[in-house]
Design a protein around this motif. Structure first.
Motif, PDB file in Angstrom:
ATOM      1  N   ARG A  45       0.572  -1.097   0.348  1.00  0.00           N
ATOM      2  CA  ARG A  45       0.005   0.182  -0.161  1.00  0.00           C
ATOM      3  C   ARG A  45       1.147   0.985   0.056  1.00  0.00           C
ATOM      4  O   ARG A  45       0.637   2.256  -0.507  1.00  0.00           O
ATOM      5  CB  ARG A  45      -0.807   0.105   1.338  1.00  0.00           C
ATOM      6  CG  ARG A  45      -2.077  -0.987   1.030  1.00  0.00           C
ATOM      7  CD  ARG A  45      -3.116  -1.107   2.046  1.00  0.00           C
ATOM      8  NE  ARG A  45      -4.238  -2.038   2.165  1.00  0.00           N
ATOM      9  CZ  ARG A  45      -4.914  -2.232   2.863  1.00  0.00           C
ATOM     10  NH1 ARG A  45      -4.932  -1.967   4.151  1.00  0.00           N
ATOM     11  NH2 ARG A  45      -5.795  -3.327   2.663  1.00  0.00           N
ATOM     12  N   LYS A  46       2.125   0.991   0.870  1.00  0.00           N
ATOM     13  CA  LYS A  46       2.733   2.489   0.535  1.00  0.00           C
ATOM     14  C   LYS A  46       3.154   2.919  -0.498  1.00  0.00           C
ATOM     15  O   LYS A  46       3.492   3.885  -1.463  1.00  0.00           O
ATOM     16  CB  LYS A  46       4.080   1.944   1.544  1.00  0.00           C
ATOM     17  CG  LYS A  46       3.679   2.579   2.913  1.00  0.00           C
ATOM     18  CD  LYS A  46       4.959   2.038   4.660  1.00  0.00           C
ATOM     19  CE  LYS A  46       4.116   2.276   5.359  1.00  0.00           C
ATOM     20  NZ  LYS A  46       4.885   1.354   6.457  1.00  0.00           N
ATOM     21  N   GLN A  47       4.233   2.037  -1.660  1.00  0.00           N
ATOM     22  CA  GLN A  47       4.324   1.253  -3.004  1.00  0.00           C
ATOM     23  C   GLN A  47       2.916   2.170  -3.556  1.00  0.00           C
ATOM     24  O   GLN A  47       3.827   2.734  -4.199  1.00  0.00           O
ATOM     25  CB  GLN A  47       4.618   0.614  -2.731  1.00  0.00           C
ATOM     26  CG  GLN A  47       6.357   0.121  -2.251  1.00  0.00           C
ATOM     27  CD  GLN A  47       7.576   0.766  -2.612  1.00  0.00           C
ATOM     28  OE1 GLN A  47       7.730   1.346  -3.310  1.00  0.00           O
ATOM     29  NE2 GLN A  47       8.445   0.652  -1.621  1.00  0.00           N
ATOM     30  N   LEU A  48       2.410   1.633  -3.644  1.00  0.00           N
ATOM     31  CA  LEU A  48       1.008   2.337  -4.470  1.00  0.00           C
ATOM     32  C   LEU A  48       1.158   3.911  -4.247  1.00  0.00           C
ATOM     33  O   LEU A  48       0.993   4.147  -4.936  1.00  0.00           O
ATOM     34  CB  LEU A  48      -0.083   1.936  -4.103  1.00  0.00           C
ATOM     35  CG  LEU A  48      -0.255  -0.184  -4.839  1.00  0.00           C
ATOM     36  CD1 LEU A  48      -2.100  -0.694  -4.631  1.00  0.00           C
ATOM     37  CD2 LEU A  48      -0.039   0.079  -6.256  1.00  0.00           C
ATOM     38  N   LEU A  50       3.031   6.192  -2.812  1.00  0.00           N
ATOM     39  CA  LEU A  50       4.331   6.469  -3.194  1.00  0.00           C
ATOM     40  C   LEU A  50       4.240   6.875  -5.286  1.00  0.00           C
ATOM     41  O   LEU A  50       4.573   8.003  -5.337  1.00  0.00           O
ATOM     42  CB  LEU A  50       5.655   5.507  -2.809  1.00  0.00           C
ATOM     43  CG  LEU A  50       6.107   6.152  -1.579  1.00  0.00           C
ATOM     44  CD1 LEU A  50       6.795   5.157  -1.275  1.00  0.00           C
ATOM     45  CD2 LEU A  50       6.501   7.520  -1.799  1.00  0.00           C
ATOM     46  N   GLN A  51       3.383   6.128  -5.600  1.00  0.00           N
ATOM     47  CA  GLN A  51       3.941   4.887  -7.018  1.00  0.00           C
ATOM     48  C   GLN A  51       2.492   6.653  -7.369  1.00  0.00           C
ATOM     49  O   GLN A  51       2.554   7.594  -8.101  1.00  0.00           O
ATOM     50  CB  GLN A  51       3.558   4.010  -7.696  1.00  0.00           C
ATOM     51  CG  GLN A  51       4.864   3.066  -7.354  1.00  0.00           C
ATOM     52  CD  GLN A  51       4.497   1.914  -7.976  1.00  0.00           C
ATOM     53  OE1 GLN A  51       3.066   1.574  -8.881  1.00  0.00           O
ATOM     54  NE2 GLN A  51       5.110   0.702  -7.844  1.00  0.00           N
ATOM     55  N   ARG A  52       1.170   6.567  -6.881  1.00  0.00           N
ATOM     56  CA  ARG A  52       0.540   7.489  -7.354  1.00  0.00           C
ATOM     57  C   ARG A  52       1.161   9.008  -7.387  1.00  0.00           C
ATOM     58  O   ARG A  52       0.507   9.797  -7.983  1.00  0.00           O
ATOM     59  CB  ARG A  52      -0.204   7.194  -6.812  1.00  0.00           C
ATOM     60  CG  ARG A  52      -2.165   7.829  -6.086  1.00  0.00           C
ATOM     61  CD  ARG A  52      -3.292   7.709  -6.070  1.00  0.00           C
ATOM     62  NE  ARG A  52      -4.095   8.197  -6.546  1.00  0.00           N
ATOM     63  CZ  ARG A  52      -4.560   9.331  -5.425  1.00  0.00           C
ATOM     64  NH1 ARG A  52      -4.701   8.963  -4.140  1.00  0.00           N
ATOM     65  NH2 ARG A  52      -5.536  10.111  -6.086  1.00  0.00           N
ATOM     66  N   GLN A  54       4.348  10.340  -7.045  1.00  0.00           N
ATOM     67  CA  GLN A  54       5.067  10.224  -8.357  1.00  0.00           C
ATOM     68  C   GLN A  54       4.117  10.566  -9.358  1.00  0.00           C
ATOM     69  O   GLN A  54       4.791  11.708 -10.302  1.00  0.00           O
ATOM     70  CB  GLN A  54       5.720   9.527  -8.623  1.00  0.00           C
ATOM     71  CG  GLN A  54       6.719   9.556  -8.923  1.00  0.00           C
ATOM     72  CD  GLN A  54       7.685  10.761  -8.620  1.00  0.00           C
ATOM     73  OE1 GLN A  54       8.582  10.672  -7.544  1.00  0.00           O
ATOM     74  NE2 GLN A  54       8.108  11.902  -9.561  1.00  0.00           N
ATOM     75  N   SER A  55       3.717  10.128  -9.581  1.00  0.00           N
ATOM     76  CA  SER A  55       2.434  10.001 -11.434  1.00  0.00           C
ATOM     77  C   SER A  55       2.188  11.794 -11.263  1.00  0.00           C
ATOM     78  O   SER A  55       1.627  12.607 -12.124  1.00  0.00           O
ATOM     79  CB  SER A  55       1.162   9.010 -11.394  1.00  0.00           C
ATOM     80  OG  SER A  55       0.433   9.038 -12.078  1.00  0.00           O
ATOM     81  N   GLU A  57       2.446  14.480  -9.260  1.00  0.00           N
ATOM     82  CA  GLU A  57       3.782  14.993  -9.429  1.00  0.00           C
ATOM     83  C   GLU A  57       4.102  15.552 -11.282  1.00  0.00           C
ATOM     84  O   GLU A  57       4.367  16.239 -11.627  1.00  0.00           O
ATOM     85  CB  GLU A  57       4.970  14.702  -8.544  1.00  0.00           C
ATOM     86  CG  GLU A  57       6.237  15.879  -8.503  1.00  0.00           C
ATOM     87  CD  GLU A  57       7.663  15.236  -7.448  1.00  0.00           C
ATOM     88  OE1 GLU A  57       8.323  15.656  -8.106  1.00  0.00           O
ATOM     89  OE2 GLU A  57       7.359  14.446  -6.894  1.00  0.00           O
ATOM     90  N   ASN A  58       4.666  14.098 -11.189  1.00  0.00           N
ATOM     91  CA  ASN A  58       5.048  14.352 -12.891  1.00  0.00           C
ATOM     92  C   ASN A  58       3.524  14.641 -13.703  1.00  0.00           C
ATOM     93  O   ASN A  58       4.155  14.967 -14.571  1.00  0.00           O
ATOM     94  CB  ASN A  58       5.308  12.753 -13.328  1.00  0.00           C
ATOM     95  CG  ASN A  58       6.827  12.591 -12.946  1.00  0.00           C
ATOM     96  OD1 ASN A  58       7.214  12.747 -12.908  1.00  0.00           O
ATOM     97  ND2 ASN A  58       6.113  11.092 -13.251  1.00  0.00           N
TER      98      ASN A  58
END
Length: 67
Positions: A45-48, A50-52, A54-55, A57-58
């Motif tokens: 869940r933490k990785q999801l 962080l990916q969200r 980052q997305s 932010e991009n």
């Protein structure tokens, strides 16, 4: 090991101790598996998240560049 039948109470007590020890071992293994699963799920869940982030932010950077 051969059990002495002249002491049936002792034999039953020895069996009870053995069974309780086996239950504790099974319960501990089960708890370890459950804890490992909980840790895996929490990390996933933490990785999801962080990916969200980052997305997002991009995406905001892309909009700021005017693309």
């Amino acid at each position: 090991m051969k059990k002495n039948n002249s002491y049936p109470y002792q034999a039953k007590q020895d069996d009870d101790v053995h069974n309780k020890a086996a239950e504790k071992i099974e319960r501990k293994a089960s708890m370890d598996i459950n804890q490992s699963a909980e840790n895996f799920i929490n990390n996933f869940r933490k990785q999801l998240m962080l990916q969200r982030l980052q997305s997002i932010e991009n995406y905001e950077n892309m909009l700021a560049r005017g693309l």
